[in-house]
Design a protein around this motif. Structure first.
Motif, PDB file in Angstrom:
ATOM      1  N   GLU A 119      39.709 -17.173 -42.349  1.00  0.00           N
ATOM      2  CA  GLU A 119      40.670 -16.130 -42.701  1.00  0.00           C
ATOM      3  C   GLU A 119      41.896 -16.776 -43.321  1.00  0.00           C
ATOM      4  OE1 GLU A 119      41.695 -14.123 -39.121  1.00  0.00           O
ATOM      5  OE2 GLU A 119      42.590 -15.885 -38.175  1.00  0.00           O
ATOM      6  N   ASN A 141      40.894 -12.865 -51.207  1.00  0.00           N
ATOM      7  CA  ASN A 141      41.879 -11.974 -50.597  1.00  0.00           C
ATOM      8  C   ASN A 141      41.406 -10.528 -50.542  1.00  0.00           C
ATOM      9  OD1 ASN A 141      44.376 -14.083 -51.757  1.00  0.00           O
ATOM     10  ND2 ASN A 141      44.350 -13.346 -49.634  1.00  0.00           N
ATOM     11  N   TYR A 142      40.094 -10.358 -50.469  1.00  0.00           N
ATOM     12  CA  TYR A 142      39.546  -9.030 -50.271  1.00  0.00           C
ATOM     13  C   TYR A 142      39.567  -8.731 -48.775  1.00  0.00           C
ATOM     14  CZ  TYR A 142      36.387  -5.037 -50.773  1.00  0.00           C
ATOM     15  OH  TYR A 142      35.823  -3.781 -50.764  1.00  0.00           O
ATOM     16  N   ASN A 143      40.439  -7.811 -48.368  1.00  0.00           N
ATOM     17  CA  ASN A 143      40.639  -7.523 -46.943  1.00  0.00           C
ATOM     18  C   ASN A 143      40.957  -8.792 -46.156  1.00  0.00           C
ATOM     19  OD1 ASN A 143      40.161  -4.765 -47.316  1.00  0.00           O
ATOM     20  ND2 ASN A 143      37.954  -5.005 -46.976  1.00  0.00           N
ATOM     21  N   ASN A 144      41.761  -9.647 -46.746  1.00  0.00           N
ATOM     22  CA  ASN A 144      42.133 -10.907 -46.096  1.00  0.00           C
ATOM     23  C   ASN A 144      43.587 -11.209 -46.428  1.00  0.00           C
ATOM     24  OD1 ASN A 144      42.018 -13.487 -44.832  1.00  0.00           O
ATOM     25  ND2 ASN A 144      41.584 -14.431 -46.819  1.00  0.00           N
ATOM     26  N   ARG A 145      44.494 -10.874 -45.517  1.00  0.00           N
ATOM     27  CA  ARG A 145      45.908 -11.047 -45.804  1.00  0.00           C
ATOM     28  C   ARG A 145      46.343 -12.490 -45.553  1.00  0.00           C
ATOM     29  NH1 ARG A 145      51.359  -8.155 -43.448  1.00  0.00           N
ATOM     30  NH2 ARG A 145      52.608  -8.607 -45.294  1.00  0.00           N
ATOM     31  N   GLY A 168      35.188  -8.198 -54.015  1.00  0.00           N
ATOM     32  CA  GLY A 168      34.656  -8.610 -52.730  1.00  0.00           C
ATOM     33  C   GLY A 168      34.014  -9.986 -52.758  1.00  0.00           C
TER      34      GLY A 168
END
Length: 252
Positions: A119, A141-145, A168
């Motif tokens: 992550e 950084n697809y759904n990964n802050r 994605g």
């Protein structure tokens, strides 16, 4: 007397006509602002916007990575080439172009691993280094802050992207980069900074962003070294199996 008046009238008419002609000759015409030479060079565009135009240098054709790239020591790149792409092989280090560049348009396509591992900065991390020292971040950084000036499309630790345009995991993504190299004074300070414009998947994420110095992981980027000239493109080995393909460049 009539003759004198007639002569004067004719003289005044002649002066008026001459003045009108002079005024007409000084008036702007369309042709005065038309530039014909030298003629604009003609190139052949690619079939699609991702295909290399006729004046591009193809840096990776999907087959031979050793033709244009070396490892950090100038030897054969240690990355894996298969299925038309080149993939980071952990521990083999960066790869860099044999050619050096200043101002350019660079097209590069990249893909983070389909299997999501890690992550934040530990997920699909790599980077494109312009002139070997200014990093455009590659990251899943697809759904990964993560921190905003370290995510995909950022000029690392300097300029966050305007938006997050990531696709994605496992999907091919595109960077189109317009880069203007810095110009330096004799004392090593720059009088024009490096500037970068980036489109990520066709979306503007860096708009003529000005860099204040080479990329630093720790500390503030400043020019503490002597001025530099043309240098290569580098791709980063950050330990994640990120893949690249269809890499071409146009010198500007």
């Amino acid at each position: 007397m009539k003759i004198k008046f007639l002569t004067l009238a004719l003289l005044l008419a002649a002066v008026t006509v001459l003045a009108q002609q002079q005024d007409e000759s000084m008036r702007m015409k369309p042709g005065m602002t038309e530039i014909w030479d030298p003629e604009v060079p003609i190139i052949t565009p690619g079939t699609t916007p991702t295909d290399a135009p006729s004046d591009a240098i193809v840096l990776f054709d999907g087959v031979d990575i050793g033709r244009e790239w070396t490892n950090a020591d100038g030897g054969e790149p240690g990355w894996l080439v298969e299925d038309g792409c080149v993939t980071v092989k952990k521990g083999t280090g960066i790869i860099k172009t044999k050619r050096v560049f200043e101002d350019f348009q660079l097209h590069i396509e990249w893909r983070s691993p389909t299997e999501v591992v890690g992550e934040s900065q530990g997920r699909g991390n790599s980077g494109v280094f312009l002139q070997g020292r200014y990093e455009l971040q590659v990251l899943d950084n697809y759904n990964n802050r993560t921190y905003r000036n370290g995510q995909a499309g950022s000029l690392y630790k300097q300029h966050p992207p305007l938006v997050n345009a990531c696709k994605g995991p496992g999907e091919w993504q595109v960077y189109d980069i317009i880069y203007t190299a810095p110009r330096f004074n004799d004392d090593g300070t720059f009088f024009t900074p490096p500037t970068v414009t980036v489109l990520h998947n066709g979306v503007l994420v860096q708009n003529n962003s000005k860099l204040r110095g080479p990329t630093e992981y720790i500390g503030i980027p400043e020019y503490t070294v002597k001025k530099h000239g043309a240098d290569g493109i580098q791709l980063q080995d950050h330990g994640n199996p990120v893949s690249f393909r269809n890499i071409w460049i146009r010198e500007l």
